[in-house]
Enzyme design. Structure first.
Site, PDB file in Angstrom:
ATOM      1  N   SER A  46       0.813  -1.219   0.000  1.00  0.00           N
ATOM      2  CA  SER A  46       0.000   0.000   0.000  1.00  0.00           C
ATOM      3  C   SER A  46       0.845   1.267   0.000  1.00  0.00           C
ATOM      4  CB  SER A  46      -0.936   0.007   1.210  1.00  0.00           C
ATOM      5  OG  SER A  46      -1.842  -1.071   1.159  1.00  0.00           O
ATOM      6  N   CYS A 246      -9.455  -1.974   3.545  1.00  0.00           N
ATOM      7  CA  CYS A 246      -8.662  -0.829   3.116  1.00  0.00           C
ATOM      8  C   CYS A 246      -9.037  -0.399   1.687  1.00  0.00           C
ATOM      9  CB  CYS A 246      -7.176  -1.132   3.276  1.00  0.00           C
ATOM     10  SG  CYS A 246      -6.115   0.330   3.178  1.00  0.00           S
ATOM     11  N   TYR A 291      -6.995   7.886   1.426  1.00  0.00           N
ATOM     12  CA  TYR A 291      -8.330   8.210   0.939  1.00  0.00           C
ATOM     13  C   TYR A 291      -9.363   7.632   1.900  1.00  0.00           C
ATOM     14  CZ  TYR A 291      -6.124   9.525  -3.471  1.00  0.00           C
ATOM     15  OH  TYR A 291      -5.337  10.148  -4.414  1.00  0.00           O
ATOM     16  N   HIS A 331      -7.130  -2.390   9.345  1.00  0.00           N
ATOM     17  CA  HIS A 331      -6.536  -3.701   9.057  1.00  0.00           C
ATOM     18  C   HIS A 331      -6.749  -4.684  10.200  1.00  0.00           C
ATOM     19  CE1 HIS A 331      -4.355  -2.761   5.303  1.00  0.00           C
ATOM     20  NE2 HIS A 331      -4.288  -1.539   5.804  1.00  0.00           N
ATOM     21  N   GLU A 333      -6.223  -7.741  10.076  1.00  0.00           N
ATOM     22  CA  GLU A 333      -5.164  -8.760   9.985  1.00  0.00           C
ATOM     23  C   GLU A 333      -3.821  -8.247  10.477  1.00  0.00           C
ATOM     24  OE1 GLU A 333      -3.870  -6.201   6.742  1.00  0.00           O
ATOM     25  OE2 GLU A 333      -5.794  -6.695   7.627  1.00  0.00           O
TER      26      GLU A 333
END
Length: 360
Positions: A46, A246, A291, A331, A333
């Site tokens: 990312s 995400c 964003y 997130h 995870e």
């Protein structure tokens, strides 16, 4: 020590020292607040196209541990720290931070006042920067014009890969927009055979597989840029349970008819508070995004906001009850943590017909 300069888009310049790879580099400068987890930060796809600055002052003290990497390599454009550790102390350490950056061709800068630069970004917003040994090389028009493009296409795996579970119960397709490895591990723990498929996989090819669910992964860049992906997600909605994380959360919102907007300086780090609107409980989460989904836009198309950021009220989760779909901006995870929201994977399992407890 080799001197190097960070030339900000607004004309300010900061002198530091080189480590990692040599060369000049241009990118979008962002900061992340994690005290640990720098290995995961460096290998999170990312961050593609971005110069990442750590606000915690000492980085590299436990070295690089390959099994903790979230992808096969680093995708950051450059890496800035206040102080680097050249003699890490950890029994799992395999190499130094400096060595890792050299291997991955990543320019590193240390010895700069990261706190001051962070304050500038918090006031002015995310800005582009150019790292160079000679400030005469800085073209401020070019710096200002830089933008991250073709991000998902660049970081996604080119071929499908299967990751079986030891206790197979479900078959899940994970669309790879820049997926972190721990998403696969969390699904495997819950009995999912996971097929990681390229970003441009067609919806009809996924549905032909007869899968129990589809996950939309995290990833880099402007979600609205991915028009073809959004069109394919539209074809999946209502046909199979969907869970987005995400970037996947943003793409699902756009497919539903919602909107996204760019944040002033984004949410990055492992200390972002998110509030569950149903229970009122606040969780600490890991995040990395620039964003956000516009709350009103998804509510207008039947989405139910499930989580909001406790700091600024931005959208952190949406449920689409009549479409068997939901998503979160943070997130669950997260590795190395926090682990507060891992139960959200159980919600996905329950949606696919499991009886796992999806509550806190």
């Amino acid at each position: 020590m080799k001197e190097v300069y960070i030339c900000l888009e607004n004309g300010q310049t900061f002198k530091g020292y080189r480590f990692g790879a040599d060369g000049d580099v241009l990118g979008e400068l962002v900061f992340t607040t994690g005290m640990g987890g720098y290995i995961e930060t460096l290998t999170d796809p990312s961050y593609y196209g971005q110069i990442v600055m750590q606000t915690f002052p000492l980085i590299g003290n436990y070295g690089i541990i390959k099994s903790d990497m979230e992808s096969k390599k680093s995708f950051v454009s450059a890496y800035i720290v206040r102080e680097k550790c050249d003699e890490p102390s950890n029994f799992r350490c395999e190499e130094t931070l400096d060595g890792f950056l050299k291997e991955n061709g990543i320019v590193g800068v240390y010895g700069v006042d990261t706190r001051e630069i962070t304050k500038i970004i918090r006031e002015a917003g995310v800005m582009n920067a150019f790292i160079t040994s000679d400030t005469r090389n800085a073209d401020y028009e070019k710096i200002a014009a830089y933008s991250v493009t073709d991000a998902v296409k660049t970081v996604s795996e080119a071929k499908a890969q299967l990751y079986p579970s030891d206790e197979h119960k479900y078959n899940v397709v994970l669309l790879d927009f820049g997926a972190k490895r721990n998403i696969v591990r969390e699904l495997q723990k819950r009995g999912c055979n996971v097929a990681v498929m390229p970003y441009d996989t067609k919806a009809e090819d996924i549905l032909k597989l007869g899968v129990d669910g589809v996950m939309l992964s995290n990833g880099p860049g402007d979600p609205a840029e991915n028009t073809e992906i959004i069109e394919e997600i539209k074809k999946l909605v209502g046909k199979v349970p969907i869970f987005g994380i995400c970037l996947g959360h943003q793409l699902l919102a756009l497919a539903m008819g919602g909107e996204t907007t760019k944040l002033k300086y984004g949410h990055r780090g492992v200390n972002q508070p998110v509030k569950n609107l149903e229970t009122g409980r606040t969780y600490i989460s890991s995040q990395n995004h620039g964003y956000a989904v516009v709350n009103e836009s998804v509510q207008a198309v039947g989405g139910k906001i499930s989580y909001v950021n406790a700091n600024d009220g931005t959208c952190e989760g949406v449920d689409y009850p009549d479409k068997s779909a939901f998503s979160v901006q943070f997130h669950p995870e997260a590795c190395s943590g926090p682990h507060d929201t891992r139960f959200i994977f159980d919600k996905f399992i329950a949606m696919m017909g499991g009886n796992e407890n999806a509550s806190e």
